[in-house]
Enzyme design. Structure first.
Site, PDB file in Angstrom:
ATOM      1  N   SER A   1      -3.381  -3.417  -0.681  1.00 52.30           N
ATOM      2  CA  SER A   1      -2.262  -4.129  -0.055  1.00 52.30           C
ATOM      3  C   SER A   1      -2.722  -5.533   0.305  1.00 52.30           C
ATOM      4  O   SER A   1      -3.761  -5.707   0.954  1.00 52.30           O
ATOM      5  CB  SER A   1      -1.849  -3.361   1.200  1.00 52.30           C
ATOM      6  OG  SER A   1      -0.885  -4.091   1.904  1.00 52.30           O
ATOM      7  N   ALA A   2      -1.921  -6.541  -0.087  1.00 53.83           N
ATOM      8  CA  ALA A   2      -2.359  -7.931   0.093  1.00 53.83           C
ATOM      9  C   ALA A   2      -2.417  -8.353   1.562  1.00 53.83           C
ATOM     10  O   ALA A   2      -3.268  -9.149   1.956  1.00 53.83           O
ATOM     11  CB  ALA A   2      -1.438  -8.868  -0.681  1.00 53.83           C
ATOM     12  N   HIS A   3      -1.502  -7.824   2.408  1.00 52.96           N
ATOM     13  CA  HIS A   3      -1.443  -8.351   3.778  1.00 52.96           C
ATOM     14  C   HIS A   3      -2.595  -7.860   4.656  1.00 52.96           C
ATOM     15  O   HIS A   3      -2.760  -8.328   5.776  1.00 52.96           O
ATOM     16  CB  HIS A   3      -0.085  -8.070   4.430  1.00 52.96           C
ATOM     17  CG  HIS A   3       0.149  -6.668   4.894  1.00 52.96           C
ATOM     18  ND1 HIS A   3       0.007  -6.293   6.208  1.00 52.96           N
ATOM     19  CD2 HIS A   3       0.516  -5.550   4.230  1.00 52.96           C
ATOM     20  CE1 HIS A   3       0.309  -5.001   6.328  1.00 52.96           C
ATOM     21  NE2 HIS A   3       0.608  -4.527   5.141  1.00 52.96           N
TER      22      HIS A   3
ATOM     23  N   GLN B   1      -7.719  -0.367   3.291  1.00 47.67           N
ATOM     24  CA  GLN B   1      -8.535  -0.965   4.356  1.00 47.67           C
ATOM     25  C   GLN B   1      -9.913  -1.382   3.854  1.00 47.67           C
ATOM     26  O   GLN B   1     -10.657  -2.060   4.574  1.00 47.67           O
ATOM     27  CB  GLN B   1      -8.695   0.016   5.529  1.00 47.67           C
ATOM     28  CG  GLN B   1      -7.394   0.311   6.274  1.00 47.67           C
ATOM     29  CD  GLN B   1      -6.890  -0.876   7.103  1.00 47.67           C
ATOM     30  OE1 GLN B   1      -7.578  -1.870   7.303  1.00 47.67           O
ATOM     31  NE2 GLN B   1      -5.665  -0.760   7.578  1.00 47.67           N
TER      32      GLN B   1
ATOM     33  N   GLY C   1       0.824  -1.217   0.000  1.00 53.33           N
ATOM     34  CA  GLY C   1       0.000   0.000   0.000  1.00 53.33           C
ATOM     35  C   GLY C   1       0.855   1.262   0.000  1.00 53.33           C
ATOM     36  O   GLY C   1       0.540   2.242  -0.686  1.00 53.33           O
TER      37      GLY C   1
ATOM     38  N   ASN D   1      -7.987   3.819   8.488  1.00 52.40           N
ATOM     39  CA  ASN D   1      -7.412   2.683   9.206  1.00 52.40           C
ATOM     40  C   ASN D   1      -7.519   2.813  10.722  1.00 52.40           C
ATOM     41  O   ASN D   1      -7.524   1.816  11.429  1.00 52.40           O
ATOM     42  CB  ASN D   1      -5.943   2.514   8.803  1.00 52.40           C
ATOM     43  CG  ASN D   1      -5.173   3.828   8.793  1.00 52.40           C
ATOM     44  OD1 ASN D   1      -5.557   4.765   8.099  1.00 52.40           O
ATOM     45  ND2 ASN D   1      -4.111   3.905   9.560  1.00 52.40           N
TER      46      ASN D   1
ATOM     47  N   CYS E   1       1.553   2.311  12.254  1.00 48.64           N
ATOM     48  CA  CYS E   1       2.732   3.038  11.784  1.00 48.64           C
ATOM     49  C   CYS E   1       3.060   4.178  12.734  1.00 48.64           C
ATOM     50  O   CYS E   1       4.200   4.576  12.857  1.00 48.64           O
ATOM     51  CB  CYS E   1       2.476   3.585  10.389  1.00 48.64           C
ATOM     52  SG  CYS E   1       1.840   2.322   9.306  1.00 48.64           S
TER      53      CYS E   1
HETATM   54  N1  PLP Z   1      -2.967   2.862   3.641  1.00 47.23           N
HETATM   55  C1  PLP Z   1      -3.689   2.489   4.703  1.00 47.23           C
HETATM   56  C2  PLP Z   1      -5.046   3.072   4.907  1.00 47.23           C
HETATM   57  C3  PLP Z   1      -3.169   1.565   5.614  1.00 47.23           C
HETATM   58  O1  PLP Z   1      -3.890   1.192   6.674  1.00 47.23           O
HETATM   59  C4  PLP Z   1      -1.875   1.032   5.380  1.00 47.23           C
HETATM   60  C5  PLP Z   1      -1.269   0.089   6.356  1.00 47.23           C
HETATM   61  O2  PLP Z   1      -1.252   0.328   7.545  1.00 47.23           O
HETATM   62  C6  PLP Z   1      -1.174   1.443   4.248  1.00 47.23           C
HETATM   63  C7  PLP Z   1      -1.745   2.358   3.390  1.00 47.23           C
HETATM   64  C8  PLP Z   1       0.202   0.919   3.938  1.00 47.23           C
HETATM   65  O3  PLP Z   1       0.128  -0.381   3.415  1.00 47.23           O
HETATM   66  P1  PLP Z   1       1.411  -1.341   3.461  1.00 47.23           P
HETATM   67  O4  PLP Z   1       1.546  -1.814   4.863  1.00 47.23           O
HETATM   68  O5  PLP Z   1       1.080  -2.447   2.500  1.00 47.23           O
HETATM   69  O6  PLP Z   1       2.568  -0.533   2.990  1.00 47.23           O
END
Ligand code: PLP
Length: 379
Positions: free
Chosen positions: A200-202, A180, A71, A150, A329
Site C-alpha cells: 500500500s502506497a500510503h 507494513q 492494501g 501492524n 481500523c
Molecule cells: N494490511 C496491513 C498489515 C495494514 O496495516 C493495512 C492498513 O492499515 C492494510 C493491510 C490495509 O491497507 P490500505 O489502508 O491501503 O487498504
C-alpha cells in the site's frame, strides 16, 4: 501547539518528491490510458513506466505487478481471487482485517479456514503453518501470512515458511500481506517464495488509495470486478494515472532509503521505549524484545498501567500526541484487539494496548515530547 504524529502505521505523510511527481502528472493532459490519441498514449506510457519502476524496486518482472486501490483490495484480490476452488485456506490468527474478513467470507461460502496460532510475541511457528497446510481434506489451496504485524510489529518467518511449503507435493499458493514491511524491512519476494504479496502506497510516503498486488508469473487469480481489460483484466477500471505514478515513485524511494530509515526508526523506537519505561516502570512492551530482529523498526505496542487504550488515545490527542489503540481500523470499535487476544492477553488488557509508530519525519524532539505528554497524561 506543535502536534506529534506517532501513528505512521496508520498512514504516513506524502513525501515532497512524491507530491511533486503527483502534481506534475495532474498538471499534464487529462487522458485515459486506453485512449488511442496522443494524450492517451502518454498516460499509458506513464502507467507502463510506473509498473517497470515498481517491478524493479521489488526485484520482480513488470508483468507481475497489478495496481489496485490499496492494501485492502490487494489482500481481497489475493484471497477471494486466488484461493483455488474446492480447497482450504490457511492464515495466521493475527492478520489484518482485510485478510481475516475475506477469509471469513470464503468460510461462509464453504472453504475450510484453518487458523495458525501465535506465541506470546505474536509469531507463528513455521512447523505449525506446515501442519495446517498439509492437514486433511480438502487440501490447502492458499496460505496467507503477513510479513509484519501492524499492531505489535512482529515480523513473521516468511522465508522459513516458504521453504517448508515448497517441499510439499501439492504446494499451496503462498500470499503475504507485506503492507507494513515495505520500506522498513527487506522484502525479498523471490527468496520468501511467495506467489502473491500486497503493498500500500500510503504506508510509505505515497498517496492514499493506491496499492500493488505482486502476482508471480503463471499464478491464476480471478478478478473481483468485471469490466474492461485494465491490469491484465484483473483489476478493470480506468487507472488513477497520477496516483500510480506517485505510488511507484514512493516505492522506489522507500526501497532505496530502507536501510537508513529502519536503523533510525529502530533507534528512535528504542529511545521512546526507554523514555516510557523510565516514566512508568510497570509499563509492558508487547511483541518481541525491543532490539529483536523480529521487530518492525519503530513500532511499539505498550500496556500502561490502569488505562484503556481508546480513552488514552483521546486524552493524548487533546494534549497534541497522535497515537492509536491497536490498529486504526479496529479503533472505532470497542472490541479488544484480536492480535493481543491471540497473543494470550485477557480482554481487559487487549483493550489497553497503545500503539506508537515512528516515521520518516519523526525527530528526537518528537520522542521527548511524546514521552512528556504520556507522562503528564497518565501520571
Ligand atoms: N494490511 C496491513 C498489515 C495494514 O496495516 C493495512 C492498513 O492499515 C492494510 C493491510 C490495509 O491497507 P490500505 O489502508 O491501503 O487498504
Amino acid at each position: 501547539m506543535r502536534r506529534v504524529h506517532l501513528d505512521h502505521n496508520a498512514t504516513t505523510p506524502m513525501r515532497p518528491e512524491v507530491r511533486a511527481r503527483l502534481e506534475e502528472v495532474l498538471d499534464g493532459p487529462a487522458a485515459n490510458p486506453s485512449s488511442l490519441h496522443a494524450s492517451g498514449r502518454l498516460a499509458r506510457l506513464l502507467v507502463d513506466e510506473a509498473r517497470e519502476r515498481t517491478a524493479a524496486a521489488l526485484g520482480v518482472h513488470e508483468d507481475e505487478i497489478v495496481f489496485t486501490s490499496g492494501g485492502t483490495e490487494s489482500n481481497n484480490l489475493a484471497l477471494l481471487g486466488g484461493l483455488p476452488p474446492g480447497t482450504a485456506l490457511v492464515t495466521s490468527a493475527v492478520e489484518h482485517s482485510s485478510v481475516l474478513e475475506p477469509a471469513r467470507h470464503l468460510e461462509r461460502l464453504g472453504a475450510p479456514w484453518r487458523r495458525v496460532p501465535v506465541d506470546a510475541s505474536g509469531s507463528v511457528d513455521p512447523a505449525a503453518v506446515l501442519e495446517r497446510a498439509r492437514e486433511g481434506s480438502p487440501r490447502a489451496g492458499l496460505v496467507s501470512l503477513m510479513a509484519a504485524n501492524n499492531e505489535v510489529g512482529t515480523v513473521q518467518p516468511l522465508a522459513e515458511v516458504g521453504e517448508l511449503l515448497a517441499a510439499l507435493d501439492e504446494r499451496p499458493l503462498f500470499h503475504s500481506d507485506a503492507v507494513q514491511a515495505l520500506g522498513r524491512l527487506e522484502v525479498p519476494l523471490r527468496s520468501w517464495g511467495v506467489d502473491l504479496a500486497s503493498f500500500s502506497a500510503h504506508k510509505l510516503g505515497g498517496p492514499q488509495g493506491v496499492g500493488v498486488l505482486f502476482r508471480r508469473a503463471g499464478v491464476e487469480v480471478r478478478p473481483l470486478l468485471l469490466g474492461g481489460g485494465q491490469e491484465g483484466g484483473l483489476r478493470p477500471g480506468t487507472e488513477d494515472v497520477a496516483a500510480i505514478v506517485a505510488a511507484s515513485h514512493a516505492i522506489e524511494l522507500a526501497v532505496r532509503d530502507r536501510a537508513a530509515f529502519s536503523s533510525r526508526a529502530a533507534e528512535l523506537g528504542r529511545g521512546l521505549w526507554e523514555g516510557l519505561q523510565a516514566a512508568f516502570p510497570e509499563a509492558r512492551l508487547l511483541g518481541p524484545p525491543i532490539d529483536a530482529s523480529a521487530r518492525l523498526p519503530g513500532t511499539l505496542s505498550v500496556l500502561l498501567p490502569h488505562v484503556e487504550g481508546k480513552v488514552l488515545v483521546t486524552r493524548l490527542d487533546l494534549e497534541g500526541l497522535e497515537v492509536s489503540a491497536g490498529s486504526a481500523c479496529a479503533s472505532g470499535s470497542l472490541e479488544p484487539s484480536h492480535v493481543l487476544i491471540a497473543m494470550g492477553l485477557d480482554e481487559e488488557r487487549a483493550r489497553a494496548g497503545l500503539r506508537l509508530s515512528i516515521g520518516r519525519e519523526t525527530t528526537w524532539t518528537d520522542v521527548a515530547q511524546a514521552v512528556e505528554i504520556v507522562r503528564r497524561t497518565c501520571g
